[in-house]
Scaffold this active site. Sequence first.
Site, mmCIF file in Angstrom:
data_model
loop_
_atom_site.group_PDB
_atom_site.id
_atom_site.type_symbol
_atom_site.label_atom_id
_atom_site.label_comp_id
_atom_site.label_asym_id
_atom_site.label_seq_id
_atom_site.Cartn_x
_atom_site.Cartn_y
_atom_site.Cartn_z
ATOM 1 N N GLU A 44 0.845 -1.190 0.000
ATOM 2 C CA GLU A 44 0.000 0.000 0.000
ATOM 3 C C GLU A 44 0.887 1.248 0.000
ATOM 4 O O GLU A 44 1.952 1.279 0.624
ATOM 5 C CB GLU A 44 -0.894 -0.003 1.235
ATOM 6 C CG GLU A 44 -1.908 1.123 1.281
ATOM 7 C CD GLU A 44 -2.770 1.092 2.529
ATOM 8 O OE1 GLU A 44 -3.914 1.560 2.450
ATOM 9 O OE2 GLU A 44 -2.309 0.608 3.584
ATOM 10 N N LYS A 117 -10.351 0.015 -1.991
ATOM 11 C CA LYS A 117 -10.349 -0.297 -0.562
ATOM 12 C C LYS A 117 -11.682 0.056 0.082
ATOM 13 O O LYS A 117 -12.169 1.185 -0.027
ATOM 14 C CB LYS A 117 -9.211 0.472 0.121
ATOM 15 C CG LYS A 117 -9.034 0.156 1.602
ATOM 16 C CD LYS A 117 -7.822 0.917 2.155
ATOM 17 C CE LYS A 117 -7.544 0.589 3.609
ATOM 18 N NZ LYS A 117 -6.354 1.332 4.115
ATOM 19 N N CYS A 157 -4.748 -3.494 3.701
ATOM 20 C CA CYS A 157 -4.452 -3.008 5.038
ATOM 21 C C CYS A 157 -5.592 -3.202 6.043
ATOM 22 O O CYS A 157 -5.772 -4.291 6.562
ATOM 23 C CB CYS A 157 -4.012 -1.546 4.954
ATOM 24 S SG CYS A 157 -2.996 -1.000 6.362
#
Length: 269
Positions: A44, A117, A157
């Site tokens: 990321e 995301k 993440c």
Amino acid sequence: MKQKFVAAAVQMVSGCNPSANLARAAELVAEAAGKGARLVVLPEYFCLMGAHETDKVALREAYGEGPIQQALSDMARANGVWLLGGTVPLAADNPEKVLNTSLLYNPQGEVVSRYDKIHLFGFTGQGESYRESNTISAGCVPVKAETPLADIALSICYDLRFPELYRLLAPFDLLIMSAAFTATTGEAHWEPLLRARAIENQCYLLASAQGGVHENGRKTHGHSMIIDPWGRILAELPQGEGVIVAEIDPDLIQSVRSSLPALEHRVIR
């Protein structure tokens, strides 16, 4: 029948200069390919860990064009690998925000899958404060990429803390986690969460992380890992930049699922 292949996780300590970050990513992707990797994953924010959260908004690109996406396409094609491009700041409907997007490229340099995301990180404590929703618009669609190598669940993440995301996609062969976990949360939670996601989904997990002290002063946890379907850590890089590799073996996936058919035993779906 899918065959064994080598996958690589790239760990970076990205800075505030996008051109320098892209050049370093290209070096590390080439290193991974040199180790036999057919799939390479970047972390990321590989292209920018800015001095300010709004820096990534200034760097945003329209989907399908721009120097970051072109660089990723070039890396995949030049090295003949499948490449998961960490996250790219793509233009959102709100001009003051971006989508934090993973793009999967085939060895011809073409995008074959995109994931925006979904879960946006927020944390306040121990002198730190983060709120991704200030500059990022959340995605809403879980994504599983079906490739000749493996069926791959894409995630980024903070998604790691939400196992229901992966249950929507199961079964799959490989879970990809591109991350920039903070040093504080990573020390406490990174490894147990990664191993839990691999164990409960009976899949390989490849976690590519940021790992070190960045130019902007931020500290990230690192510890990029490749984990097998039994929860065993096959490779790990604690801190600093580099590449780890491991073999992805579909026979092991089948063996684990046959001996302990937990996915078949699910009652709530």
